[in-house]
Scaffold this active site. Structure first.
Site, PDB file in Angstrom:
ATOM      1  N   ASP A  40       0.830  -1.199   0.000  1.00 20.24           N
ATOM      2  CA  ASP A  40       0.000   0.000   0.000  1.00 20.24           C
ATOM      3  C   ASP A  40       0.869   1.256   0.000  1.00 20.24           C
ATOM      4  OD1 ASP A  40      -2.759   1.132   0.362  1.00 20.24           O
ATOM      5  OD2 ASP A  40      -1.883   1.906   2.211  1.00 20.24           O
TER       6      ASP A  40
ATOM      7  N   GLU B 255      14.558 -14.873   0.258  1.00 21.48           N
ATOM      8  CA  GLU B 255      14.974 -15.922   1.192  1.00 21.48           C
ATOM      9  C   GLU B 255      14.149 -17.197   1.003  1.00 21.48           C
ATOM     10  OE1 GLU B 255      16.104 -12.734   4.781  1.00 21.48           O
ATOM     11  OE2 GLU B 255      14.497 -14.222   5.064  1.00 21.48           O
TER      12      GLU B 255
END
Length: 563
Positions: free
Chosen positions: A217, A266
């Site tokens: 956002d 990751e």
């Protein structure tokens, strides 16, 4: 039931994503507010619709000063919407149905009830607690004026003065804090390493629970130039293409998102992300979509374009070129939780501006009188035009039902902060957030308890059960389109077959799938070489589209032709 390859790192590039506004989707416990178990209970519906992924607007603990975008706790579920166990169950159900899960992250601001902000209010000026936000001394003889004349996006000033709780001035008016949105949404200070690391923790928290991606956002708002004295009144939109606006799209934001990409990488496959970045300059917007940052960025160009052959073709080509330059895929969207639903926009007079739309809402949708038949006809044609394009398609809950904006909500029901901060001069976004109609004959149209925003009587005509299995219904058109799209989707290129200035836009994907849209208000002859027998889907009512077999395409209609 669809399935997906859990090791596919590029699933998002051409995915069909369904945005869920949780409070308005489905209520499982009868309290009038949609919840996560309600989403889980409707997973078969989403699977039958043909969705590749769902995107959930915030479901975190919140006082709902801004519909959940004022977050109290980024690593929990609002108890009114369920629990973390409910979230896990929803993700498991989605994955079992072959649907990935994207969640909203709100990094520009927290709620004023967030533990960090309550600690900042209790601390003294200059404290580490206040350094997580933007606290400044006021101007004027006694600090009685805000630090700048910056306006809030929702109306009124972007600064609120606090009463000090600690130090020698306890009990007296003190510093001011920045909030580019509602006063209940204080802006984070992203120059603070503690803020950056805490959001890395939040990303890992949800990724570890099986989330496949994140919608970010106000991604363009995190980095701010707070050098004193503050510059005067910037517009709350991007007006420059050099990163010099003090509040939005500053170059420093890209260092932040490079850090996010490190976290997302990751995981195997890496987690996807898409930026909500209202940046009209291609050279700036594509930075957010680089593979070293979020990987994808919303473009709202098609949402903002008038229903016009020239405009749609120009916008589509521009966005495809931009996506190729960034290494991302394009994003397509017509409706979401922040804008008037596109069947209503297309139902209003051509050339209607944003100010016109706001005036229409303020008149409870009575003036001008919308041409609803035209609006839905155009919306269906535009949707099939869009779903044929390379890239990912973001659909907003209820658009598959052909829902219009609820423009005549009573003032007593309105909850959008814009309504209050503009002294009732701008209605805001509640009209597109009214809870969905599932069953025409059921109480509250099958949503659950008495809905938090009232549903109009005409919702029954659009209920999912009324359209289920009905040839030509908007729901069945979406189902057919999404099923075909999944089967026909190919490499991310297309070939334009029509002249640029034509009222007819005709394009072909590399495998021979063709999309043909007549934007004109009258029927037109099919292009030479187009075989009516190859039409596999049309946006118009099948009964009204018989002319296709006679070599014509009805007004404001899209056809799909199989290879």
């Amino acid at each position: 039931m669809s399935t997906f390859d859990s090791h596919d790192a590029s699933w998002w590039r051409q995915a069909a994503v369904y945005q869920i506004y949780p409070r308005s989707f489905a209520d499982s416990n009868g309290d009038g507010m949609g919840d996560l178990p309600g989403v889980t209970a409707r997973m078969d519906y989403l699977s039958a619709l043909g969705m590749d992924a769902i995107w959930l607007s915030p479901f975190y603990p919140s006082a709902l000063a801004d519909g959940g975008y004022d977050v109290d706790d980024y690593r929990n579920v609002d108890p009114r919407l369920g629990s973390l166990d409910d979230f896990d169950a929803m993700v498991s159900a989605a994955h079992a149905a072959g649907i990935r899960v994207i969640v909203d992250v709100v990094p520009n601001h927290s709620s004023n009830l967030h533990a960090w902000f309550t600690a900042a209010l209790a601390a003294a000026p200059g404290s580490p607690e206040r350094a997580r936000y933007h606290f400044l001394e006021g101007l004027g003889e006694n600090g009685e004026l805000p630090p700048s004349d910056w306006p809030s996006h929702f109306g009124g000033p972007a600064w609120t003065r606090v009463v000090e709780q600690a130090g020698p001035h306890a009990g007296s008016p003190g510093q001011w804090y920045l909030h580019l949105f509602a006063s209940e949404q204080p802006d984070f200070n992203w120059d603070n390493p503690e803020v950056r690391e805490d959001f890395h923790t939040t990303l890992r928290f949800w990724a570890d629970r099986g989330v496949d991606g994140f919608r970010v956002d106000v991604a363009h708002g995190l980095a701010k130039d707070m050098t004193l004295p503050l510059r005067s009144k910037p517009e709350l939109q991007i007006l420059v293409d050099d990163g010099s606006d003090p509040l939005f799209d500053r170059d420093a934001v890209h260092e932040i998102f490079a850090g996010w990409r490190s976290v997302l990488n990751e995981y195997h496959p890496p987690k996807a992300a898409v930026a909500e970045a209202w940046v009209p300059f291609t050279s700036r917007r594509l930075k957010y979509a680089r593979p070293t940052e979020l990987g994808q960025a919303f473009n709202f160009d098609l949402l903002q374009a008038p229903f016009s052959a020239v405009e749609f073709r120009t916008v589509a080509q521009k966005c495809l070129t931009e996506a190729e330059a960034s290494g991302a895929s394009s994003t397509w969207v017509f409706s979401n939780h922040d804008v008037i639903r596109h069947p209503s926009r297309y139902a209003l007079p051509d050339g209607s501006t944003l100010a016109d739309l706001e005036a229409w809402l303020l008149a409870d949708g009575a003036a001008p009188v919308p041409d609803l038949a035209r609006g839905l006809r155009r919306a269906r044609a535009a949707t099939l035009f869009m779903l044929g394009l390379p890239g990912s398609a973001y659909l907003y809950q209820g658009e598959e039902l052909g829902l219009f904006e609820v423009a005549d909500l009573p003032a007593s029901a309105l909850a959008d902060p814009t309504w209050f901060r503009t002294n009732h001069q701008v209605k805001g976004r509640d009209g597109c957030r009214v809870p969905l109609p599932w069953s025409a004959a059921a109480e509250n149209f099958g949503f659950g308890g008495s809905p938090w925003l009232p549903q109009p009587a005409w919702f029954g005509e659009h209920a999912a059960d009324v359209q289920d299995g009905v040839a030509g219904s908007t729901l069945e058109m979406y189902r057919a389109a999404l099923k075909l799209r999944r089967a026909l989707q190919t490499v991310e290129t297309l070939e334009w077959l029509s002249a640029p200035a034509s009222d007819m836009v005709h394009y072909r994907r590399p495998n021979g799938w063709e999309v043909l849209t007549n934007f004109a208000p009258v029927a037109a002859a099919l292009p030479t070489g187009v075989a009516p027998a190859k039409v596999v889907l049309r946006s118009g009512d099948p009964a009204a589209g018989k002319g296709t077999a006679e070599g014509t395409i009805p007004a404001e209609t899209t056809l799909w032709l199989a290879p």
